[in-house]
Design a protein around this motif. Structure first.
Motif, PDB file in Angstrom:
ATOM      1  N   UNK A 189       0.905  -1.600  -0.302  1.00 14.95           N
ATOM      2  CA  UNK A 189      -0.097  -0.002  -0.221  1.00 14.95           C
ATOM      3  C   UNK A 189       0.942   0.951  -0.249  1.00 14.95           C
ATOM      4  N   UNK A 190       2.295   1.111   1.101  1.00 14.05           N
ATOM      5  CA  UNK A 190       2.462   2.614   0.910  1.00 14.05           C
ATOM      6  C   UNK A 190       3.289   2.737  -0.534  1.00 14.05           C
ATOM      7  N   UNK A 191       4.064   1.125  -0.937  1.00 10.23           N
ATOM      8  CA  UNK A 191       4.221   1.473  -2.687  1.00 10.23           C
ATOM      9  C   UNK A 191       3.347   2.148  -3.498  1.00 10.23           C
ATOM     10  N   UNK A 192       2.325   1.465  -3.319  1.00  6.39           N
ATOM     11  CA  UNK A 192       0.995   2.551  -4.422  1.00  6.39           C
ATOM     12  C   UNK A 192       0.752   4.087  -3.860  1.00  6.39           C
ATOM     13  N   UNK A 193       0.612   4.133  -2.869  1.00  6.20           N
ATOM     14  CA  UNK A 193       0.570   5.725  -2.458  1.00  6.20           C
ATOM     15  C   UNK A 193       1.402   6.695  -3.069  1.00  6.20           C
ATOM     16  N   UNK A 194       2.582   5.961  -3.179  1.00  4.39           N
ATOM     17  CA  UNK A 194       3.295   6.431  -4.415  1.00  4.39           C
ATOM     18  C   UNK A 194       3.700   6.414  -5.444  1.00  4.39           C
ATOM     19  N   UNK A 204       9.969   0.162  -6.812  1.00  2.00           N
ATOM     20  CA  UNK A 204       9.824  -0.835  -5.134  1.00  2.00           C
ATOM     21  C   UNK A 204       8.760  -1.518  -5.309  1.00  2.00           C
ATOM     22  N   UNK A 205       8.014  -1.520  -5.432  1.00  2.00           N
ATOM     23  CA  UNK A 205       6.714  -2.419  -5.982  1.00  2.00           C
ATOM     24  C   UNK A 205       7.240  -3.941  -6.537  1.00  2.00           C
ATOM     25  N   UNK A 206       7.883  -3.808  -7.499  1.00  2.00           N
ATOM     26  CA  UNK A 206       8.866  -5.331  -8.324  1.00  2.00           C
ATOM     27  C   UNK A 206       9.476  -5.793  -7.309  1.00  2.00           C
ATOM     28  N   UNK A 244      10.017  -9.988  -3.849  1.00  2.00           N
ATOM     29  CA  UNK A 244      10.851 -10.190  -2.385  1.00  2.00           C
ATOM     30  C   UNK A 244       9.662 -11.918  -1.847  1.00  2.00           C
ATOM     31  N   UNK A 245       8.012 -11.013  -2.185  1.00  2.00           N
ATOM     32  CA  UNK A 245       6.948 -11.744  -1.792  1.00  2.00           C
ATOM     33  C   UNK A 245       7.451 -13.355  -2.135  1.00  2.00           C
ATOM     34  N   UNK A 246       7.406 -13.155  -3.542  1.00  2.00           N
ATOM     35  CA  UNK A 246       7.246 -14.712  -4.018  1.00  2.00           C
ATOM     36  C   UNK A 246       9.188 -15.259  -3.566  1.00  2.00           C
ATOM     37  N   UNK A 247       9.944 -14.771  -3.439  1.00  2.69           N
ATOM     38  CA  UNK A 247      10.723 -15.556  -2.548  1.00  2.69           C
ATOM     39  C   UNK A 247      10.626 -15.795  -1.518  1.00  2.69           C
ATOM     40  N   UNK A 248      10.022 -15.176  -0.723  1.00  3.12           N
ATOM     41  CA  UNK A 248      10.063 -15.403   0.717  1.00  3.12           C
ATOM     42  C   UNK A 248       8.934 -16.666   0.926  1.00  3.12           C
ATOM     43  N   UNK A 284       1.117  -0.094 -14.836  1.00  2.34           N
ATOM     44  CA  UNK A 284       2.182  -1.129 -15.328  1.00  2.34           C
ATOM     45  C   UNK A 284       1.010  -2.469 -15.582  1.00  2.34           C
ATOM     46  N   UNK A 285       0.236  -2.170 -16.385  1.00  3.18           N
ATOM     47  CA  UNK A 285      -1.140  -2.955 -16.411  1.00  3.18           C
ATOM     48  C   UNK A 285      -1.413  -4.257 -16.803  1.00  3.18           C
ATOM     49  N   UNK A 286      -0.058  -4.903 -17.299  1.00  3.04           N
ATOM     50  CA  UNK A 286       0.384  -6.051 -18.083  1.00  3.04           C
ATOM     51  C   UNK A 286       1.040  -7.200 -16.820  1.00  3.04           C
ATOM     52  N   UNK A 287       1.821  -6.094 -15.799  1.00  2.00           N
ATOM     53  CA  UNK A 287       1.876  -6.395 -14.932  1.00  2.00           C
ATOM     54  C   UNK A 287       0.516  -7.010 -13.591  1.00  2.00           C
TER      55      UNK A 287
END
Ligand code: ZN
Ligand code: ZN
Length: 800
Positions: A333-338, A343-345, A350-354, A375-378
């Motif tokens: 959410x913090x990344x989305x706000x800005x 950072x989002x990527x 990170x989420x994936x690896x964790x 980044x609509x395709x993402x």
């Protein structure tokens, strides 16, 4: 014997007082008084940021034979040192026969600042061997150097010197001594000095507390911390980091939480050092209080420390701390706000690896983040893999599509959403209304309107504003009227009224726009700048020049609306279209801003319509100077120059167009047949029913030519034969869309087309002919307004 260094300055002649210098530095003139040393001191301060200046003053000092005056030499050393010229500073020092303490300290500080600790210690040795005074300051700096190079023996020597001289109680020196002894684990000795001090600064407290924590003597550390607070010394982040470490050391979670609370009281919750210590402590003590984790992680991200936040999260995981997706979602959410895509990527990776499982909450946060970053395709890739998608997931994806100009895809996604049985909310629906408006899709717009009604969302001002705009843009003013009719008076705000006035203006109903304006005022709503832009545009589209002029003046006099560039451009447009070019020109001249390209473009269009070549060329020249960004203007420019027979300028404009790489935005036209939108580009041959469309276009061409239509190829800027130009005209997207409309709709029904750009002169003309020949009403919405073609005429009266 002077060092070679001073030979440089031999060129400077000895000068008498109060006479300007004729030395090589003669660009600077020094006025010397009776006390040259004092004057040179202040000159050095004046030139403190300028090496040449300091050197020239130095030269004067040398020729005036006052180089050995200690106070002046000290200032000179300081000046060289602060400019980073340490070797010059040292040379000045070397010239003094018996340097006193201040000049020695000045050099010593220079070595420390440049982190030349061994040189500093060698210098201190030199001082001692020459029997120079080693005062508290010199000892302090030398001891600091010993700490930096971890030289215990030498440090102890210095401490002994200080103790023998009886200067060990100096606050700064004592602080350094405590720090030095603590660094080497000499707790008892350090404590003795510490206890003997009358004044202890926070640095001193920090070194003794930190030392006890390092030595794992936590009780002493706590005791001293409470003493420190008792003495009213405010802890620094370093103090708190030590205390948190101490809590970790005694494995007392409750105490740790109290210290954490104290940290928050001190407003140090965002400090990276403190945060990291807290994380270590909670991790080691096995606390899984995720609320505080989230607060800390958010603290990092909101302060722009995204990397630190990730490190914190990794540390948590390394310490086998349970970390739920709530923590990660807060980060997203913090990344989305800005709208921070990078950072989002990173976070996603990170989420994936964790090894987080993609659940609906995490998936939605990711879709939202990527959508906000465009980044609509993402976004879509995550969306399609998210299980149990709810209305928020769908809305995040849908709003992302709509706001990034993919209105059609947004509508498609909405049908999928319905098929999955997910009920839309107000945000979903209003974003769909905007998409329908953009596409001019009346049928879909009505369906969404019905949805809003069924769910009780139709009466919010925001949704009504969107609906009015949608119906107006779909060419249904009467539907927009109905929405207005049902809106409760008390709820209507200026944005809603502006959208009402704007929709009337779009359709050339200037009188209704004015009536709405009066009603708005009666209902007590004050107009703003946008209101007047809409009103002037409405007057413009309806040829209501006098009303427009009156509005412009009342706006200034009665409503005190700030005169914006946009308002001026609208008014210039109004006057220019009406042929009142002199007034328009005067207005452009006296505008309280630099003439904007929008106003000049409006004036230029007026010149073209009313065939005022002289003013047209003058305006075009001004526009060229400003640099034109709108490719459409080049067409008008080259037309004006062509009419004025200024062929060199015609060539110039074409060259400019090519140089700037300005290509016109590709034009396209949309037509809605049944439940489907069909898009046509210029010279498009991709439609499945292309042969039939081509046949109709050919027939239309024959028929309109027989009725007296003559092609006007002035809008084709390409250097080709006249016959090729005519062929290009017949490939324009609106003609293809009209042909397809004739092919796919019952005789006598209305054909509705949406064009993304302004309709060209020739298409406008040919559509008039077509409407008469096929006996159909054709409605075209172009970038400027609506055109209702009927029986050989257009509602715009050729003003658009
Ligand atoms: Zn055209
Ligand atoms: Zn028209």
């Amino acid at each position: 014997m002077p060092s070679p260094f001073f030979l440089v300055f031999r060129v400077a002649r000895k000068i008498p007082s109060r006479v300007s210098s004729s030395s090589p530095f003669s660009s600077r003139s020094f006025s010397l008084g009776d006390a040259p040393a004092g004057r040179f001191s202040s000159l050095l301060q004046e030139f403190s940021k300028d090496v040449v200046g300091v050197k020239s003053v130095h030269a004067q000092i040398v020729v005036n034979d006052i180089g050995s005056e200690q106070s002046l030499a000290t200032v000179l050393v300081g000046a060289y040192r602060d400019l980073g010229c340490l070797e010059y500073a040292r040379k000045v020092f070397d010239q003094i026969p018996h340097p006193e303490a201040p000049i020695c300290t000045a050099v010593l500080v220079g070595y420390l600042r440049r982190e030349l600790y061994n040189e500093a210690l060698a210098f201190f040795e030199l001082m001692r061997s020459r029997d120079l005074e080693t005062d508290d300051r010199a000892c302090n700096f030398a001891l600091k150097a010993c700490s930096m190079v971890s030289d215990y023996e030498r440090g102890m020597d210095i401490i002994n010197i200080a103790v023998n001289k009886g200067i060990q109680r100096n606050q700064f020196l004592a602080s350094s001594m405590v720090n030095f002894l603590m660094n080497f684990g000499k707790l008892k000795e350090a404590r003795m000095i510490f206890d003997g001090l009358r004044v202890r600064d926070v640095v001193c407290w920090n070194s003794i507390i930190g030392g006890y924590v390092q030595a794992r003597q936590f009780n002493d550390a706590f005791f001293l911390f409470f003493e420190m607070c008792k003495y009213g010394v405010r802890p620094t982040p370093l103090t708190m980091a030590s205390m948190i470490q101490a809590c970790e050391g005694v494995r007392n979670l409750d105490l740790g939480k109290s210290v954490h609370g104290f940290v928050l009281c001190l407003e140090m919750g965002d400090d990276v050092l403190v945060l990291t210590s807290l994380v270590n402590m909670y991790a080691k003590l096995g606390d899984v209080n995720l609320v505080s984790w989230n607060a800390m992680i958010s603290g990092y991200v909101q302060n722009g420390f995204v990397h630190e936040a990730f490190e914190l999260v990794s540390q948590l995981l390394k310490n086998h701390c349970r970390l739920d997706s709530g923590t990660v979602v807060s980060l997203l959410h913090d990344c989305a706000l800005t709208a921070n895509f990078e950072s989002g990527k990173m976070l996603h990776g990170f989420i994936y690896r964790a090894g987080f499982e993609l659940d609906v909450i995490l998936g939605t946060a990711l879709v939202d983040l990527y959508s906000k970053c465009g980044a609509l395709s993402w976004a879509f890739s995550v969306f399609s893999r998210t299980p149990n998608r709810n209305v928020i997931t769908w809305t995040a994806m849908l709003v992302g599509l709509a706001q990034n100009g993919h209105a059609e895809e947004a509508l498609w996604l909405f049908s999928d959403m319905q098929q999955e049985g997910v009920a839309a909310n107000s945000i979903t629906l209003v974003s769909l209304v905007h998409s329908c408006a953009h596409l001019g899709s009346l049928k879909k717009g009505k369906i969404i309107h019905a949805y809003l009604l069924c769910n009780g969302y139709a009466l919010s001002v925001l949704n009504m504003t969107a609906l009015i705009d949608m119906y107006a843009k779909c060419g249904k003013v009467e539907h927009a009227d109905r929405v207005i009719h049902y809106s409760p008076v008390s709820e209507k705000d200026v944005v809603l009224w502006n959208s009402i006035i704007g929709s009337y203006g779009m359709h050339g109903f200037g009188d209704r726009a004015l009536a709405a304006f009066h009603q708005m005022k009666e209902e007590g709503v004050s107009p703003n700048e946008s209101t007047f832009v809409s009103l002037l545009t409405a007057c413009n589209h309806s040829g209501m020049v006098e009303e427009g002029v009156a509005l412009f003046h009342s706006m200034q006099n009665d409503h005190k609306i700030r005169q914006s560039e946009k308002l001026y451009a609208c008014f210039v447009d109004l006057l220019s279209r009406a042929g009142r070019l002199k007034e328009a020109e005067a207005l452009v001249e006296e505008m309280p801003f630099n003439s904007s390209s929008a106003s000049l473009e409006a004036l230029l269009n007026g010149c073209r319509t009313h065939k005022n070549v002289a003013l047209g060329v003058k305006t075009a020249d001004k526009l060229l100077c400003l640099g034109v960004a709108n490719p459409g203007v080049y067409v008008v420019l080259s037309n004006i120059y062509a009419v004025a027979r200024q062929w060199d300028k015609v060539d110039h404009v074409r060259q400019l167009m090519r140089q700037c790489g300005l290509k016109k935005t590709p034009g396209y036209s949309l037509i809605e047949i049944g439940n489907q939108l069909h898009t046509f580009l210029a010279a498009d041959s991709s439609h499945p029913q292309q042969p039939e469309i081509d046949e109709i276009v050919d027939n239309l061409k024959t028929e309109v030519e027989a009725s007296g239509y003559v092609p006007d190829t002035s809008c084709i800027l390409r250097d080709v034969d006249e016959s090729v130009k005519v062929k290009l005209l017949w490939g324009h997207s609106e003609r293809l869309a009209i042909a397809f409309g004739l092919l796919s709709t019952p005789a006598g029904s209305l054909i509705r087309i949406i064009k993304n750009l302004r309709v060209c002169n020739d298409c406008h003309n040919v559509t008039k002919y077509i409407s008469k020949i096929v006996q159909r009403e054709i409605v075209v919405r172009d970038a400027n307004r609506f055109h209702h073609f009927k029986n050989g005429k257009c509602s715009c009266n050729d003003y658009w």
